[in-house]
Motif scaffolding. Structure first.
Motif, PDB file in Angstrom:
ATOM      1  N   ASP A 180       5.370   0.260  -1.231  1.00 19.96           N
ATOM      2  CA  ASP A 180       5.537   0.109   0.216  1.00 19.96           C
ATOM      3  C   ASP A 180       5.326  -1.365   0.534  1.00 19.96           C
ATOM      4  O   ASP A 180       4.660  -2.076  -0.230  1.00 19.96           O
ATOM      5  CB  ASP A 180       4.515   0.982   0.967  1.00 19.96           C
ATOM      6  CG  ASP A 180       4.831   1.103   2.454  1.00 19.96           C
ATOM      7  OD1 ASP A 180       5.910   0.645   2.874  1.00 19.96           O
ATOM      8  OD2 ASP A 180       3.990   1.650   3.201  1.00 19.96           O
ATOM      9  N   ASN A 224       0.833  -1.196   0.000  1.00 17.13           N
ATOM     10  CA  ASN A 224       0.000   0.000   0.000  1.00 17.13           C
ATOM     11  C   ASN A 224       0.872   1.253   0.000  1.00 17.13           C
ATOM     12  O   ASN A 224       1.413   1.594   1.023  1.00 17.13           O
ATOM     13  CB  ASN A 224      -0.908  -0.007   1.230  1.00 17.13           C
ATOM     14  CG  ASN A 224      -1.922   1.112   1.181  1.00 17.13           C
ATOM     15  OD1 ASN A 224      -2.279   1.599   0.115  1.00 17.13           O
ATOM     16  ND2 ASN A 224      -2.386   1.545   2.338  1.00 17.13           N
ATOM     17  N   PRO A 225       1.028   1.905  -1.106  1.00 17.95           N
ATOM     18  CA  PRO A 225       0.311   1.680  -2.350  1.00 17.95           C
ATOM     19  C   PRO A 225       1.005   0.681  -3.282  1.00 17.95           C
ATOM     20  O   PRO A 225       2.213   0.567  -3.309  1.00 17.95           O
ATOM     21  CB  PRO A 225       0.353   3.059  -3.006  1.00 17.95           C
ATOM     22  CG  PRO A 225       1.630   3.660  -2.534  1.00 17.95           C
ATOM     23  CD  PRO A 225       1.857   3.114  -1.158  1.00 17.95           C
TER      24      PRO A 225
HETATM   25 MN    MN Z   1       2.091   2.778   2.898  1.00 20.04          MN
END
Ligand code: MN
Ligand code: GDP
Length: 372
Positions: A202, A189-190
């Motif tokens: 991430d 995320n993302p």
């Molecule tokens: Mn993140």
């Protein structure tokens, strides 16, 4: 054990999930060197074991190696969200046209993995699930069946058509990682849409300490653990970090578990579970309260102490010491020996204890919601 981003990223790479080029460094000159090698704008990312680093100033863009060095010098040794920054991940800046979320966790009621997807990533998934539930899909994965085509199709029904094939592949790889490392959570995320396809910007990976087949991360445990967890361990408390915003403190695991359940039933989300253990002295209560108050996520504290051997008046004093200067509401339930004196001490300080566990749970949830 929660891995740092750069460690989680290694695992993603191992399973063939694309990540931006880059390196982890420990000093400003290292950041300069990596920026030079990448020969383009870079993103400097503070390696601390919590999310929301962007908002806290822990994710910075640098256009030149000099700028990278300057920013790195300020970040390393400083604190982000209460944790000292020892390492930076320096990666090439991606050109992002969309942010998605892809994760796998264990569904506690089903006791099976569940895949989670959102075409609107970048923000915390719990937040998105609350604000816009139609933008988040979940699909349980029966361990014997695995992430079958049917399950993945259902998970990705809200994904843009042109990305589905890539996402299916990504989800399969992520599931392999999840199983291989016996993770309890993996999260990208993302997962960003870039001109070169999907890129994991991430990585959040939590693996079970006892079950990891990989000794590679053993040395890094100290570094990966979050400050509250470390302080709690050092103080001899049993502490579990959770995802919400209400800190729950009690003495005795059973009592704390019951308190957690009631808070959840009342519509609240616990931030942590802290068991101060038996024979709670004033000093331990003070430490416990101070510890959870240092956690920025905590928006209310619920203390549920049963003063058995320990006298409630002493517990009350410890509690007031710990709560001194607190900026968030504290709800207390205190029963046992010298209850009357204990309660009187609290009331004198303007902290009226609740009578029952249920009352405390609804009050603390109400106070968090009222706080906005
Ligand atoms: Mn993140
Ligand atoms: P977190 O806030 O701790 O979850 O850290 P992330 O690694 O998720 O970064 C936060 C945000 O920074 C992301 O949602 C992106 O919008 C942005 N970001 C991270 N890496 C890059 C990058 O390479 N390029 C651009 N343009 N933005 C990035």
């Amino acid at each position: 054990m929660k891995l740092l981003e750069w460690q989680g990223r290694l695992l993603l790479q191992e399973f063939g999930i694309p990540v931006p080029r880059g390196e982890v460094v420990e000093d400003a000159s290292g950041a300069r060197r990596v920026a030079q090698e990448l020969a383009k704008s870079v993103v400097l990312k503070a390696q601390v074991p919590m999310g929301g680093r962007g908002k806290a100033g822990g994710i910075r863009v640098a256009r030149t190696p000099e700028e990278a060095e300057g920013i790195a010098a300020k970040l390393i040794g400083g604190e982000i969200k209460g944790a000292v920054v020892k390492k930076l991940l320096v990666v090439e800046a991606a050109e992002i046209s969309g942010e998605h979320y892809l994760g796998i966790t264990i569904d506690r009621t089903r006791r099976a993995p569940v895949l989670i997807y959102s075409p609107e990533g970048g923000v915390e998934i719990e937040e998105m699930a609350r604000a816009k539930p139609e933008a988040v899909t979940r699909e349980p994965v029966p361990p014997l069946e695995g992430p079958s085509a049917f399950r993945l199709r259902r998970l990705l029904r809200i994904a843009p058509q042109w990305l589905r094939k890539e996402l299916v592949e990504m989800a399969r790889k992520l599931y392999e990682l999840f199983r291989e490392y016996e993770a309890t959570l993996v999260e990208i995320n993302p997962l960003a849409e870039t001109p070169n396809g999907l890129l994991a910007l991430d990585a959040k990976v939590i693996i079970d300490d006892d079950h990891s087949p990989d000794a590679r991360f053993a040395d890094l445990r100290e570094e990966a653990v979050d400050p509250a967890e470390r302080d709690a361990r050092d103080a001899g408390f049993s502490y579990v970090r959770l995802d919400g915003d209400i800190a729950v403190i009690g003495n005795g695991a059973g009592l704390v578990m019951a308190t957690l359940d009631l808070v959840a039933q009342a519509g609240g989300r616990p931030a942590c579970f802290l068991d101060i253990g038996g024979g709670a002295r004033a000093e331990r209560v003070r430490k416990a309260v101070e510890l959870v108050l240092r956690d920025e996520r905590v928006r209310a504290v619920f203390v549920n102490v049963f003063g058995g051997i320990t006298r409630c008046d002493e517990v009350a004093r410890g509690l007031l010491d710990g709560a001194n200067g607190a900026k968030v509401p504290i709800v207390v339930r205190l029963t046992g020996t010298n209850e009357v004196e204990g309660r009187r001490t609290l009331m004198k300080a303007g902290l009226e204890p609740v009578e029952t566990l249920e009352e405390g749970a609804s009050l603390v949830v109400f106070l968090v919601k009222e706080g906005g």
